[in-house]
Design a protein around this motif. Sequence first.
Motif, PDB file in Angstrom:
ATOM      1  N   PRO A 235       0.786  -1.451   0.359  1.00  0.00           N
ATOM      2  CA  PRO A 235       0.098  -0.211   0.230  1.00  0.00           C
ATOM      3  C   PRO A 235       0.934   0.678   0.380  1.00  0.00           C
ATOM      4  O   PRO A 235       1.525   1.733   0.758  1.00  0.00           O
ATOM      5  N   LYS A 236       0.133   1.972  -0.518  1.00  0.00           N
ATOM      6  CA  LYS A 236       1.230   3.595  -0.543  1.00  0.00           C
ATOM      7  C   LYS A 236      -0.654   4.894   0.283  1.00  0.00           C
ATOM      8  O   LYS A 236      -1.305   4.111  -0.212  1.00  0.00           O
ATOM      9  N   PRO A 237       0.559   5.564   0.354  1.00  0.00           N
ATOM     10  CA  PRO A 237      -0.487   7.117   0.854  1.00  0.00           C
ATOM     11  C   PRO A 237      -1.683   7.297  -0.298  1.00  0.00           C
ATOM     12  O   PRO A 237      -0.821   7.849  -1.059  1.00  0.00           O
ATOM     13  N   THR A 238      -3.304   7.181   0.111  1.00  0.00           N
ATOM     14  CA  THR A 238      -3.515   7.801  -1.255  1.00  0.00           C
ATOM     15  C   THR A 238      -3.371  10.026  -0.901  1.00  0.00           C
ATOM     16  O   THR A 238      -3.679   9.884   0.195  1.00  0.00           O
ATOM     17  N   THR A 239      -3.731   9.796  -1.938  1.00  0.00           N
ATOM     18  CA  THR A 239      -3.937  11.544  -1.682  1.00  0.00           C
ATOM     19  C   THR A 239      -5.365  11.810  -2.142  1.00  0.00           C
ATOM     20  O   THR A 239      -6.732  11.363  -2.650  1.00  0.00           O
TER      21      THR A 239
ATOM     22  N   ARG B 105     -10.028   9.131   9.270  1.00  0.00           N
ATOM     23  CA  ARG B 105      -9.150   9.833   8.238  1.00  0.00           C
ATOM     24  C   ARG B 105      -9.444  11.374   7.872  1.00  0.00           C
ATOM     25  O   ARG B 105      -8.806  11.912   8.176  1.00  0.00           O
ATOM     26  N   ILE B 106     -10.205  11.460   6.231  1.00  0.00           N
ATOM     27  CA  ILE B 106     -10.599  11.899   5.902  1.00  0.00           C
ATOM     28  C   ILE B 106     -11.355  13.148   6.196  1.00  0.00           C
ATOM     29  O   ILE B 106     -11.562  14.091   5.123  1.00  0.00           O
ATOM     30  N   GLY B 107     -11.450  12.928   7.481  1.00  0.00           N
ATOM     31  CA  GLY B 107     -12.732  14.287   7.389  1.00  0.00           C
ATOM     32  C   GLY B 107     -13.895  13.682   8.280  1.00  0.00           C
ATOM     33  O   GLY B 107     -14.909  15.002   7.839  1.00  0.00           O
ATOM     34  N   LEU B 108     -14.229  12.770   7.825  1.00  0.00           N
ATOM     35  CA  LEU B 108     -16.205  12.324   8.291  1.00  0.00           C
ATOM     36  C   LEU B 108     -16.445  12.878   8.829  1.00  0.00           C
ATOM     37  O   LEU B 108     -15.880  11.961   9.966  1.00  0.00           O
ATOM     38  N   GLN B 109     -18.228  13.072   9.206  1.00  0.00           N
ATOM     39  CA  GLN B 109     -18.383  12.264  10.706  1.00  0.00           C
ATOM     40  C   GLN B 109     -19.198  10.946  10.579  1.00  0.00           C
ATOM     41  O   GLN B 109     -20.107  10.701   9.163  1.00  0.00           O
ATOM     42  N   PRO B 110     -19.226  10.460  11.424  1.00  0.00           N
ATOM     43  CA  PRO B 110     -20.171   9.413  12.043  1.00  0.00           C
ATOM     44  C   PRO B 110     -21.610   9.883  11.826  1.00  0.00           C
ATOM     45  O   PRO B 110     -21.901  10.700  11.930  1.00  0.00           O
ATOM     46  N   ALA B 111     -22.069   8.457  10.863  1.00  0.00           N
ATOM     47  CA  ALA B 111     -23.627   8.648  10.420  1.00  0.00           C
ATOM     48  C   ALA B 111     -24.273   7.964  10.827  1.00  0.00           C
ATOM     49  O   ALA B 111     -25.004   7.688  10.604  1.00  0.00           O
ATOM     50  N   GLY B 112     -23.847   6.862  11.573  1.00  0.00           N
ATOM     51  CA  GLY B 112     -24.157   5.621  12.193  1.00  0.00           C
ATOM     52  C   GLY B 112     -24.904   5.582  13.290  1.00  0.00           C
ATOM     53  O   GLY B 112     -25.352   6.934  14.014  1.00  0.00           O
ATOM     54  N   GLU B 113     -24.954   4.927  14.462  1.00  0.00           N
ATOM     55  CA  GLU B 113     -25.705   4.321  15.525  1.00  0.00           C
ATOM     56  C   GLU B 113     -24.554   4.956  16.837  1.00  0.00           C
ATOM     57  O   GLU B 113     -23.496   4.198  16.779  1.00  0.00           O
ATOM     58  N   ASN B 114     -25.540   5.622  17.608  1.00  0.00           N
ATOM     59  CA  ASN B 114     -24.853   5.962  18.512  1.00  0.00           C
ATOM     60  C   ASN B 114     -23.482   7.036  18.810  1.00  0.00           C
ATOM     61  O   ASN B 114     -22.152   6.386  19.559  1.00  0.00           O
ATOM     62  N   GLY B 115     -23.047   7.505  17.354  1.00  0.00           N
ATOM     63  CA  GLY B 115     -22.087   8.827  16.712  1.00  0.00           C
ATOM     64  C   GLY B 115     -20.691   7.543  16.457  1.00  0.00           C
ATOM     65  O   GLY B 115     -19.827   8.125  16.811  1.00  0.00           O
TER      66      GLY B 115
ATOM     67  N   MET C 125     -13.561  14.554  -1.952  1.00  0.00           N
ATOM     68  CA  MET C 125     -15.287  15.540  -1.308  1.00  0.00           C
ATOM     69  C   MET C 125     -14.514  16.053  -0.655  1.00  0.00           C
ATOM     70  O   MET C 125     -15.010  17.690  -0.657  1.00  0.00           O
ATOM     71  N   ALA C 126     -14.760  15.589   0.517  1.00  0.00           N
ATOM     72  CA  ALA C 126     -14.008  16.055   1.666  1.00  0.00           C
ATOM     73  C   ALA C 126     -12.477  16.928   1.840  1.00  0.00           C
ATOM     74  O   ALA C 126     -12.672  18.360   2.786  1.00  0.00           O
ATOM     75  N   ALA C 127     -11.866  16.859   0.890  1.00  0.00           N
ATOM     76  CA  ALA C 127     -11.241  17.402   0.524  1.00  0.00           C
ATOM     77  C   ALA C 127     -10.667  19.294  -0.515  1.00  0.00           C
ATOM     78  O   ALA C 127     -10.294  20.174   0.028  1.00  0.00           O
ATOM     79  N   GLN C 128     -12.155  19.005  -0.995  1.00  0.00           N
ATOM     80  CA  GLN C 128     -12.632  20.481  -1.782  1.00  0.00           C
ATOM     81  C   GLN C 128     -12.445  21.317  -1.199  1.00  0.00           C
ATOM     82  O   GLN C 128     -13.731  21.318   0.336  1.00  0.00           O
ATOM     83  N   LYS C 129     -11.945  22.865  -0.963  1.00  0.00           N
ATOM     84  CA  LYS C 129     -12.474  23.863  -0.535  1.00  0.00           C
ATOM     85  C   LYS C 129     -14.497  24.020  -1.047  1.00  0.00           C
ATOM     86  O   LYS C 129     -14.543  24.817   0.314  1.00  0.00           O
ATOM     87  N   SER C 130     -14.228  24.359  -1.692  1.00  0.00           N
ATOM     88  CA  SER C 130     -16.158  23.966  -1.749  1.00  0.00           C
ATOM     89  C   SER C 130     -16.850  22.993  -1.919  1.00  0.00           C
ATOM     90  O   SER C 130     -16.773  22.690  -2.714  1.00  0.00           O
TER      91      SER C 130
END
Length: 572
Positions: A44-48, A91-101, A378-383
């Motif tokens: 594996p390599k780091p993703t961008t 890691r990429i900054g999404l918010q959890p949207a499952g159960e119990n946080g 999408m998480a990395a886009q400013k807009s």
Amino acid sequence: MNRLSLLSAAALVPSLLAAQEPSRPAPVAIVPAPASTLPLKRAPKPTTAAITSDDLMTRLYIFADDSLMGRDAGTKGNMMGTTYIAAEAKRIGLQPAGENGTFFQTLPLKTRTIDPMSSLIAGGASLTFGTEWLPMGNVTVNKADVDVIYGGMLGDSLQLTAEQAAGKLVVLGVPLTNAAINRAVVGDDVTPSGALAVALLLPAPVMPNIQNYVMSQGMILDEGSTDLRLFIAATAVGKLFTKQLADLALGDAGAKTQLNAVISTAPIEFPARNVIALLPGSDPKLKAQYVAIGSHNDHVGLSAKPVDHDSMRILTHLVRPGGAEDNSKRATAEQQAEINAELAEWRKTNPSRLDSIYNGADDDASGSMAVLEIAEYMAAQKSKPKRSTLFVWHVGEEKGLWGSKWFTDHPTVLRDSIIAQINMDMVGRGNAWDVTGASKDGDVLRGSPDYLQIVGSRRLSSELGDLVEQVNTKGKHNFMFDYALDANGHPMNIYCRSDHAEYARYGIPVAFFTTGGHSDYHQLTDEPQYIDYAHLTRVTKFVADLMGTIGNRAQRFALTAPKPEPKGTCQQ
């Protein structure tokens, strides 16, 4: 992608129904295999933040690795896969949207055992387990002096009242059609209200196959139902009634029955989880609406018997162009000679490799990792899009769309706030070497460098279908869309076979993207080194463009077709 049906009626009763079940055509010509120098394993390599072939390759080699053991729902390998997705989402900054946080929504999966010592006695006459009757349900039912009543044919408009059915064993005849037999076995709406159980009369030749199916269903989605379903050979109807099936009338009473269906369940060892993550929208008002995108995180696990990987791949391509869709096909003498010749040539430079893991690189590591790559982009886009984006990696698609059904029945956001769902399932192939399917009339379909299948994009909202075309043109993605598998009445019923169908039943406009079938479909040979990463990257970029466009659209999609009945049976 889920198999053609959980139980193929044609496979059950070939003498009665085989003519109604179309077979997939053989390739019309030999197409050279695509050149590939990709390794069996890759570090594996780091993703961008950008959507790249290198990122997608890294992700697929992780998610479809042997260590995940085929990602079957409810196994350690699938738990490892969902842990990876959730960690990446965080890691990429999404918010959890499952159960119990958390990022997870856990399904109530259980193991099930049906005791072959279960018994059914009608009027003093015992029915033989397996050949004359079989139970299927979630709970043990042991009851004597059960009233039996005939409820007509499955699907008839004339039905018993709840009072007539209350506490009784309701017997239904089943029409001799593929759809009716499949509904009898796996449909959700066959037990009359108030009945103790329903008994479905099936042709005697079906019963051995029904037994194989029922006894193999060692894992179930326990939705709290206590319904019990019995399958009874039509030849045994004389033990239940004094009349033959053709002479029975609605409401006719049968012999008193003693029923002892012994069924035990237990929680599975490893959790089966949807992974759900959120990218909040940028508009204060529109962020309360969601554009959902999904794929399925499971595959079909392990084979009980290892096979030679290379000979299997050569055989399936030459003999079974549809992979598991063509499992019943056997090589002719001419084909076997060609298989032997190709294998001998391959063996000059490649040693034999035994394989017992269904890695599911295309089905659906390709879709799952494409969705994850879109999320990172999408998480990395400013807009950010004005609407929120809901990422859902469904579990149990291969079991019968369990994860998407559970999520849409128990959504973690307001269901009516989801304005569309985009589904990606098997998006990593689609070159000319692959037979991607067949038209409704049976014509062979093949891939190409610009190939992409679309299913369902205009079934609920023509506006969504039009927008898909517009994004392809304006974004200069240059795909040649294949709508052949979306034809009404297509025998492969693709529209009902992947997770988008569970959203559509609630009136949510959907678009399903796939590069189609191939000879590695549901085979041990569906591995990362056979993915067309350049093609997959183009598909991923296109869907990312579509997601942003939907997210910024001024209005919700107008429905141009009636909302389906959520508890109805999906039929393309």
